[in-house]
Write a protein that holds these residues in place. Structure first.
Motif, PDB file in Angstrom:
ATOM      1  N   LYS A 176     -64.592  45.153   0.579  1.00 61.07           N
ATOM      2  CA  LYS A 176     -64.495  46.329   1.447  1.00 61.07           C
ATOM      3  C   LYS A 176     -64.990  47.599   0.765  1.00 61.07           C
ATOM      4  N   ASN A 177     -64.942  47.647  -0.566  1.00 59.31           N
ATOM      5  CA  ASN A 177     -65.228  48.904  -1.242  1.00 59.31           C
ATOM      6  C   ASN A 177     -66.410  48.887  -2.206  1.00 59.31           C
ATOM      7  N   LEU A 178     -66.780  47.709  -2.701  1.00 63.57           N
ATOM      8  CA  LEU A 178     -67.756  47.696  -3.795  1.00 63.57           C
ATOM      9  C   LEU A 178     -68.924  46.743  -3.550  1.00 63.57           C
ATOM     10  N   LEU A 179     -69.067  46.319  -2.299  1.00 61.87           N
ATOM     11  CA  LEU A 179     -70.032  45.258  -2.001  1.00 61.87           C
ATOM     12  C   LEU A 179     -71.489  45.682  -2.204  1.00 61.87           C
ATOM     13  N   ASP A 180     -72.266  44.795  -2.783  1.00 59.68           N
ATOM     14  CA  ASP A 180     -73.724  44.948  -2.838  1.00 59.68           C
ATOM     15  C   ASP A 180     -74.262  44.064  -1.706  1.00 59.68           C
ATOM     16  N   VAL A 181     -74.584  44.729  -0.575  1.00 62.90           N
ATOM     17  CA  VAL A 181     -74.857  43.974   0.647  1.00 62.90           C
ATOM     18  C   VAL A 181     -76.018  42.990   0.472  1.00 62.90           C
ATOM     19  N   SER A 182     -77.087  43.450  -0.178  1.00 62.59           N
ATOM     20  CA  SER A 182     -78.238  42.540  -0.251  1.00 62.59           C
ATOM     21  C   SER A 182     -77.939  41.371  -1.186  1.00 62.59           C
ATOM     22  N   ALA A 183     -77.161  41.625  -2.255  1.00 65.20           N
ATOM     23  CA  ALA A 183     -76.775  40.522  -3.139  1.00 65.20           C
ATOM     24  C   ALA A 183     -75.937  39.511  -2.354  1.00 65.20           C
ATOM     25  N   PHE A 184     -75.052  40.027  -1.513  1.00 66.61           N
ATOM     26  CA  PHE A 184     -74.192  39.137  -0.727  1.00 66.61           C
ATOM     27  C   PHE A 184     -75.018  38.299   0.236  1.00 66.61           C
ATOM     28  N   GLU A 185     -76.054  38.952   0.806  1.00 63.90           N
ATOM     29  CA  GLU A 185     -76.884  38.209   1.756  1.00 63.90           C
ATOM     30  C   GLU A 185     -77.664  37.090   1.073  1.00 63.90           C
ATOM     31  N   SER A 186     -78.110  37.351  -0.158  1.00 59.41           N
ATOM     32  CA  SER A 186     -78.915  36.296  -0.783  1.00 59.41           C
ATOM     33  C   SER A 186     -78.048  35.249  -1.491  1.00 59.41           C
ATOM     34  N   ASN A 187     -76.894  35.642  -2.040  1.00 58.62           N
ATOM     35  CA  ASN A 187     -76.037  34.659  -2.706  1.00 58.62           C
ATOM     36  C   ASN A 187     -74.580  35.109  -2.586  1.00 58.62           C
ATOM     37  N   ALA A 188     -73.960  34.700  -1.471  1.00 56.40           N
ATOM     38  CA  ALA A 188     -72.623  35.197  -1.144  1.00 56.40           C
ATOM     39  C   ALA A 188     -71.625  34.864  -2.250  1.00 56.40           C
ATOM     40  N   VAL A 189     -71.652  33.612  -2.718  1.00 54.88           N
ATOM     41  CA  VAL A 189     -70.645  33.191  -3.691  1.00 54.88           C
ATOM     42  C   VAL A 189     -70.821  33.931  -5.020  1.00 54.88           C
ATOM     43  N   GLY A 190     -72.083  34.107  -5.409  1.00 59.68           N
ATOM     44  CA  GLY A 190     -72.361  34.844  -6.637  1.00 59.68           C
ATOM     45  C   GLY A 190     -71.829  36.270  -6.545  1.00 59.68           C
ATOM     46  N   GLU A 191     -72.045  36.882  -5.387  1.00 60.94           N
ATOM     47  CA  GLU A 191     -71.590  38.261  -5.213  1.00 60.94           C
ATOM     48  C   GLU A 191     -70.048  38.322  -5.193  1.00 60.94           C
ATOM     49  N   LEU A 192     -69.412  37.363  -4.556  1.00 60.21           N
ATOM     50  CA  LEU A 192     -67.940  37.352  -4.543  1.00 60.21           C
ATOM     51  C   LEU A 192     -67.405  37.197  -5.965  1.00 60.21           C
ATOM     52  N   ALA A 193     -68.057  36.349  -6.737  1.00 65.10           N
ATOM     53  CA  ALA A 193     -67.619  36.156  -8.118  1.00 65.10           C
ATOM     54  C   ALA A 193     -67.780  37.458  -8.904  1.00 65.10           C
ATOM     55  N   ARG A 194     -68.905  38.148  -8.640  1.00 62.89           N
ATOM     56  CA  ARG A 194     -69.117  39.423  -9.335  1.00 62.89           C
ATOM     57  C   ARG A 194     -68.021  40.417  -8.936  1.00 62.89           C
ATOM     58  N   LEU A 195     -67.704  40.464  -7.639  1.00 59.11           N
ATOM     59  CA  LEU A 195     -66.672  41.384  -7.166  1.00 59.11           C
ATOM     60  C   LEU A 195     -65.325  41.062  -7.812  1.00 59.11           C
ATOM     61  N   TYR A 196     -65.035  39.773  -7.902  1.00 60.45           N
ATOM     62  CA  TYR A 196     -63.769  39.379  -8.515  1.00 60.45           C
ATOM     63  C   TYR A 196     -63.705  39.894  -9.955  1.00 60.45           C
ATOM     64  N   ARG A 197     -64.798  39.657 -10.683  1.00 57.83           N
ATOM     65  CA  ARG A 197     -64.806  40.084 -12.093  1.00 57.83           C
ATOM     66  C   ARG A 197     -64.708  41.596 -12.207  1.00 57.83           C
ATOM     67  N   LEU A 198     -65.433  42.279 -11.333  1.00 59.53           N
ATOM     68  CA  LEU A 198     -65.453  43.736 -11.386  1.00 59.53           C
ATOM     69  C   LEU A 198     -64.063  44.303 -11.095  1.00 59.53           C
ATOM     70  N   VAL A 199     -63.454  43.855 -10.000  1.00 60.73           N
ATOM     71  CA  VAL A 199     -62.151  44.411  -9.632  1.00 60.73           C
ATOM     72  C   VAL A 199     -61.128  44.086 -10.716  1.00 60.73           C
ATOM     73  N   SER A 200     -61.203  42.871 -11.249  1.00 61.73           N
ATOM     74  CA  SER A 200     -60.200  42.542 -12.257  1.00 61.73           C
ATOM     75  C   SER A 200     -60.459  43.348 -13.537  1.00 61.73           C
ATOM     76  N   GLN A 201     -61.728  43.601 -13.830  1.00 61.27           N
ATOM     77  CA  GLN A 201     -62.031  44.404 -15.019  1.00 61.27           C
ATOM     78  C   GLN A 201     -61.545  45.852 -14.832  1.00 61.27           C
ATOM     79  N   LEU A 202     -61.760  46.400 -13.648  1.00 66.89           N
ATOM     80  CA  LEU A 202     -61.318  47.777 -13.403  1.00 66.89           C
ATOM     81  C   LEU A 202     -59.788  47.878 -13.436  1.00 66.89           C
TER      82      LEU A 202
END
Ligand code: ARG
Length: 660
Positions: A176-202
């Motif tokens: 909801k807050n940090l999505l890279d829309v084009s990354a999500f469109e090309s590789n949804a799972v990769g982007e979700l994994a990145r979001l998970y890592r980012l939010v947990s790191q923050l």
């Protein structure tokens, strides 16, 4: 019945006349380590004599006198202080080995009392990519699954994925807050994994910031205390208590210092990047907000449920690729979310039965003799990992009618499972068997948990790729080395075959390296060692198998026909007898795997079998043997060996190739 069980049965009849508790003594009948002492040895006379206050040698003689084993053994010998040496008769061995020559099950009987077993294994938390930490549960669990199934137990392999935990709150917040829309469109799972890592790191960053001042204070206190003690130390020469005090203080100071270093590293990781620092500043409440997203999901919030329903299948499809490569299929994949609708009722039931009580607004099970309670509802109303596991047990008993529940999970969760099993027994599941098949950690060459150079966990996919790439080199070299009698190169494999063989060898190596260790031990992940063509590796075993297949290819012998012809196995050389005895022990190995949930008993067995074959093959001519009957006998031994190795490897989830 295998020879060991047969012997134990006969001993039991005699031993039960001598003691009311024969079992531990019966268990002391074991294969010998050294063939000079016979094939099996019974060491029970010594401890039993001690118990009865008699002479061990005469007790051993008494046991031998009473035993009825003339059909299978030479007269038993009593040796040393009272060892009983057991040597099987060749006739007995020959009859047995010929019985399995054309037996598709290689003498392995079906379970007489099939159990209904659920094996809970793999169970990654989805929405995070699978990493090296998931390997052991997946590989160990699948090997156990295969062995239970082969022995005809009714077994359900269940992938209890983590699809309902706090990681989803992080992903939802990130989406909801940090999505890279084009990354999500090309590789949804990769982007979700990145979001998970980012939010947990923050969130970790904010936690670290909050924790740092108190940590510094603690460290200061110990530093001052240590300095004070050091000043006084002259007056306390030889005072042991003082020395101990100083030592503890120094250790505490060092520990808090380490903690400071760790926190500062987390902080620096964010603050060294203006992008991350900006994000951190924009979202100071990120941890709390992510928790709220989880809570909303659990409360049935429409948007979060919709997103969850969109994400989970995508994540599952991504990990399915890994399971396909590992040749692993589950009967059910009931993740944590599956049990969500049952949780309130579980807590209610535990309360009505008086097993769970409220304590500080939370609901807990207090288990007699345990200081820590088992928390099944938090004070904010949230259910826990424990609640889900209790609901899972009830489901597995009621709906799947399971009598045995096996959990293949990291040793670090031992306390959870101890409390879970205790609670289940209090709940009334006393007639069910619960087993935590625990295991240690995979280490890097630095003896620390295996990480990439930058400190990330190692992705499973890249691990498989690396092993397969290395296997490809080995396969190439091996094939390029092949020569005919005149010394001309005769490579046998085309490019496609080489690639397929490399996949089999690479994946097999990883699995075998994991299975061959005692599961409780940590082990170092070492690609060179696991792919060695000699030693206790899948590669060695796979080449041994292919070598035997090569004998039949060179001799243009059809194995099926060979088995059905009139020939039979005979002993003309000691290594034929030794190999036959070893092949007949296959079922002992499987019994061991099942009773202790230890696949390394099977890897040990296969390694010994391959070595036994290698001795036989060095000492006995096969294709070049002139005597037709002996040649057939030896070919039958080759065929049996190949089948035992291939079946054993298959039970470990490892494939073989006829030609490599
Ligand atoms: N998902 C959990 C983890 O990654 C493992 C689940 C094991 N099974 C269970 N029934 N608790 O730690």
């Amino acid at each position: 019945m295998n020879t060991l069980s047969e012997l134990r049965d006969r001993f039991e009849k005699v031993l039960s006349e001598l003691t009311p508790t024969p079992d531990p003594f019966v268990a002391m009948i074991k294969p010998t380590q050294d063939a000079a002492f016979g094939d099996f040895q019974a060491n029970c006379a010594m401890p039993l004599a001690k118990q009865r206050g008699t002479n061990p040698r005469s007790l051993a003689a008494e046991i031998v006198g009473k035993l009825d084993v003339t059909d299978l053994c030479h007269p038993l010998e009593v040796a040393g202080p009272g060892f009983i040496n057991i040597r099987l008769k060749d006739e007995w061995l020959i009859e047995r080995i010929n019985n399995i020559v054309s037996d598709a099950r290689l003498g392995i009987e079906l379970a007489t009392k099939p159990k209904r077993v659920v094996i809970d294994y793999s169970a990654p938390n989805v929405a995070k990519p699978m990493h090296v930490g998931h390997l052991r549960s997946t590989v160990l669990g699948n090997a156990l699954y295969r062995v239970f199934k082969f022995c005809d137990h009714q077994v359900v392999g269940d992938n209890h994925i983590g699809d309902w935990g706090t990681q989803f709150g992080m992903i939802l917040f990130g989406y909801k807050n940090l999505l890279d829309v084009s990354a999500f469109e090309s590789n949804a799972v990769g982007e979700l994994a990145r979001l998970y890592r980012l939010v947990s790191q923050l969130s970790t960053y904010h936690d670290a910031k909050a924790e740092l001042p108190e940590t510094i204070k603690q460290h200061e206190q110990y530093r001052e205390q240590r300095e004070g003690l050091e000043k006084e130390s002259d007056q306390h020469q030889g005072d042991k208590d003082f020395a101990k005090d100083l030592k503890t203080t120094r250790a505490n100071e060092a520990q808090w210092n380490q903690q400071i270093v760790a926190l500062k590293r987390i902080i620096a990781d964010i603050e060294s990047s203006s992008l991350l620092k900006n994000l951190a500043d924009t979202h100071p409440q990120i941890a709390e907000l992510a928790r709220l997203e989880t809570a909303k999901l659990h409360a049935g919030d429409e948007e979060n449920t919709r997103l969850w329903n969109q994400f989970v299948p995508q994540c599952l499809a991504a990990i399915q690729g890994i399971y396909d490569r590992l040749d692993i299929r589950f009967d059910t994949t009931h993740g944590e979310s599956y049990y969500n609708p049952m949780l309130a009722n579980v807590v209610e039931e535990m309360q009505t039965k008086g097993l769970a009580v409220e304590s500080d607004k939370a609901i807990c099970v207090f288990i007699p003799g345990n200081a820590a309670p088992f928390l099944i509802r938090k004070s904010d109303g949230a259910f826990t990992y424990a609640t889900t596991d209790l609901a899972t047990i009830r489901y597995r008993v009621k709906d799947l009618n399971a009598d045995t529940m096996i959990y293949v999970v990291d040793t670090r969760q031992s306390e959870h499972f101890r409390l879970l099993f205790e609670t289940a027994r209090l709940w009334g599941y006393v007639d069910r068997q619960f087993v935590h098949v625990n295991f240690g950690t995979i280490l890097g060459k630095d003896n620390k948990p295996y990480k990439t150079r930058s400190g990330d966990t190692v992705g499973l996919e890249s691990l498989l790729d690396a092993a397969v790439a290395k296997a490809r080199q080995i396969v190439n070299e091996n094939d390029d080395r092949k020569k005919d009698d005149a010394g001309n190169p005769t490579p046998e494999l085309d490019d496609v075959t080489r690639a397929a063989v490399a996949e089999t060898v690479g994946i097999g190596a990883i699995k075998y390296a994991d299975l061959r260790h005692n599961r409780e031990s940590d082990y170092v992940y070492d690609e060179d060692k696991m792919l060695a063509t000699t030693g206790d590796t899948a590669t060695y075993m796979q080449y041994a198998y292919a070598r035997v297949c090569g004998i039949f290819r060179r001799g243009a012998i059809n194995r099926e026909t060979l088995r059905n012809e009139a020939g039979h196995i005979r002993f003309t050389h000691p290594s034929e007898r030794a190999l036959s005895l070893q092949l007949l022990r296959f079922s002992e190995a499987l019994d061991g795997v099942l009773s202790e949930c230890r696949p390394n008993i099977l890897t040990d067995y296969l390694f010994t079998t391959a070595n036994s074959f290698s001795t036989f093959y060095q000492e006995c001519k096969v294709l070049k043997e002139q005597d037709a009957a002996i040649r057939t006998s030896r070919l039958l031994l080759c065929d049996l060996t190949a089948r035992v190795i291939a079946t054993g490897l298959e039970l470990l989830g490892i494939k073989t190739c006829e030609q490599m």
